[in-house]
Design a protein around this motif. Structure first.
Motif, PDB file in Angstrom:
ATOM      1  N   PHE A   1      -3.372   9.114   0.096  1.00 18.31           N
ATOM      2  CA  PHE A   1      -4.641   8.378   0.034  1.00 18.31           C
ATOM      3  C   PHE A   1      -5.798   9.325   0.308  1.00 18.31           C
ATOM      4  O   PHE A   1      -5.608  10.472   0.694  1.00 18.31           O
TER       5      PHE A   1
ATOM      6  N   ALA B   1      -0.090  13.094   2.575  1.00 20.98           N
ATOM      7  CA  ALA B   1      -0.804  11.812   2.500  1.00 20.98           C
ATOM      8  C   ALA B   1      -1.083  11.466   1.040  1.00 20.98           C
ATOM      9  O   ALA B   1      -1.430  12.327   0.231  1.00 20.98           O
TER      10      ALA B   1
ATOM     11  N   ALA C   1       0.837  -1.204   0.000  1.00 20.51           N
ATOM     12  CA  ALA C   1       0.000   0.000   0.000  1.00 20.51           C
ATOM     13  C   ALA C   1       0.868   1.249   0.000  1.00 20.51           C
ATOM     14  O   ALA C   1       1.906   1.293   0.656  1.00 20.51           O
TER      15      ALA C   1
ATOM     16  N   LYS D   1      -4.358   4.213   6.597  1.00 21.48           N
ATOM     17  CA  LYS D   1      -5.097   5.003   5.612  1.00 21.48           C
ATOM     18  C   LYS D   1      -6.335   5.666   6.212  1.00 21.48           C
ATOM     19  O   LYS D   1      -7.259   6.020   5.489  1.00 21.48           O
TER      20      LYS D   1
ATOM     21  N   ILE E   1       1.319   5.101   1.187  1.00 20.80           N
ATOM     22  CA  ILE E   1       0.812   5.866   2.334  1.00 20.80           C
ATOM     23  C   ILE E   1       1.069   7.373   2.204  1.00 20.80           C
ATOM     24  O   ILE E   1       0.159   8.174   2.397  1.00 20.80           O
ATOM     25  N   HIS E   2       2.306   7.774   1.903  1.00 19.89           N
ATOM     26  CA  HIS E   2       2.570   9.209   1.850  1.00 19.89           C
ATOM     27  C   HIS E   2       3.727   9.530   0.901  1.00 19.89           C
ATOM     28  O   HIS E   2       4.441   8.646   0.449  1.00 19.89           O
TER      29      HIS E   2
ATOM     30  N   LYS F   1      -4.333  10.850   8.309  1.00 22.32           N
ATOM     31  CA  LYS F   1      -4.244  11.974   7.362  1.00 22.32           C
ATOM     32  C   LYS F   1      -4.209  13.310   8.109  1.00 22.32           C
ATOM     33  O   LYS F   1      -3.413  14.204   7.781  1.00 22.32           O
TER      34      LYS F   1
ATOM     35  N   LYS G   1      -5.301  -0.521   6.786  1.00 27.94           N
ATOM     36  CA  LYS G   1      -6.547   0.210   7.042  1.00 27.94           C
ATOM     37  C   LYS G   1      -6.324   1.316   8.069  1.00 27.94           C
ATOM     38  O   LYS G   1      -6.813   2.438   7.913  1.00 27.94           O
TER      39      LYS G   1
END
Length: 269
Positions: free
Chosen positions: A269, A267, A107, A249, A109-110, A254, A246
């Motif tokens: 996402f 962020a 995933a 995100k 993330i940032h 955020k 999860k």
């Protein structure tokens, strides 16, 4: 005799029941996941989700690193369950250079924009002829740094080299810049000795540089260098990993990123 047998039978049932309870308790214990991370901002972000994961029966252990090699090797060797410190181009290059390592992106993330910093000048045009510029020495961050210097108009790179650029791909260098290549974590510590340094935001923040205020040139929001959670191939769908992603995100994270880093970390996402 019958009374003795009854007492003995009752005791045996009690022992079995207690043993069963012990097994159930063991099975019901929190699952522990170990995640490797560099301290800023990755470990700081992970700290924000410890309580959230605990509610899901997961204990998060954060293992901090100061380099970019061991977190991947340790993850591959099952000393970690995941790591969170690198961007996609770095992981892709690492796997290419270490074919025995089987890691994948779980995933994004940032983003941490890379910037150019200096204690000698306040504007790039003021860099003197023959100035020394320190840059990261790993393949992807080195190429990224050179691409940023090219975008700033300081150098020209060979066509098509992209993020794989090395100092040997510099075909235009009007200021005759000299490049000092170092481990990424060491680059910020050269600022007193060089004319400029190209620094990853996480390492800039570790030496109290504000990537928004202290840079003299910085990547914009179009940067493709999203920082990711990496896991061993096949572990992407482990419940603990999905819970980790999860939590990372979430709106809570955020908000933390926006308030804590004020644009130095964004962020994805």
């Amino acid at each position: 005799m019958k009374k003795f047998l009854l007492i003995l039978t009752t005791m045996l049932f009690a022992i079995v029941a207690l043993a069963g309870c012990g097994a159930d308790n063991k099975q019901g214990q929190n699952k522990v996941i170990k995640v490797g991370a560099t301290s800023v901002p990755h470990a700081e972000i992970l700290e924000q989700i410890k309580d959230d994961l605990k509610k899901d029966g997961i204990t998060l252990e954060i293992v901090e690193y100061s380099d970019y090699v061991q977190p991947n090797l340790n993850l591959n060797d099952k000393e970690l369950d995941a790591n969170y410190f690198q961007h996609i181009p770095y992981l892709e290059d690492f796997v290419k250079q270490h074919p025995e390592v089987k890691l994948v992106n779980a995933a994004g993330i940032h983003i941490e924009p890379m910037g150019i910093y200096s204690k000698k000048v306040k504007n790039l045009k003021d860099l003197k002829d023959g100035a020394t510029v320190s840059i990261p020495n790993d393949p992807t961050n080195g190429g990224r740094a050179l691409a940023l210097l090219a975008k700033a108009g300081l150098i020209t790179l060979k066509d098509g080299v992209g993020i794989s650029a090395t100092v040997h791909d510099v075909v235009g260098n009007p200021k005759n810049l000299k490049f000092q290549e170092l481990e990424p974590a060491q680059v910020p510590r050269t600022l007193d000795d060089v004319d400029a340094a190209v620094i990853n935001s996480n390492f800039a923040m570790q030496v109290q540089l504000n990537p928004v205020k202290d840079n003299i040139f910085i990547e914009d929001a179009s940067s493709p260098y999203v920082n990711i959670v990496a896991v061993r191939t096949g572990d992407e769908n482990r419940p603990e990993i999905q819970a980790l992603i999860k939590a990372l995100k979430s709106e809570k994270v955020k908000k933390f990123i926006n308030e804590k880093y004020a644009g130095a970390v964004v962020a994805a996402f």
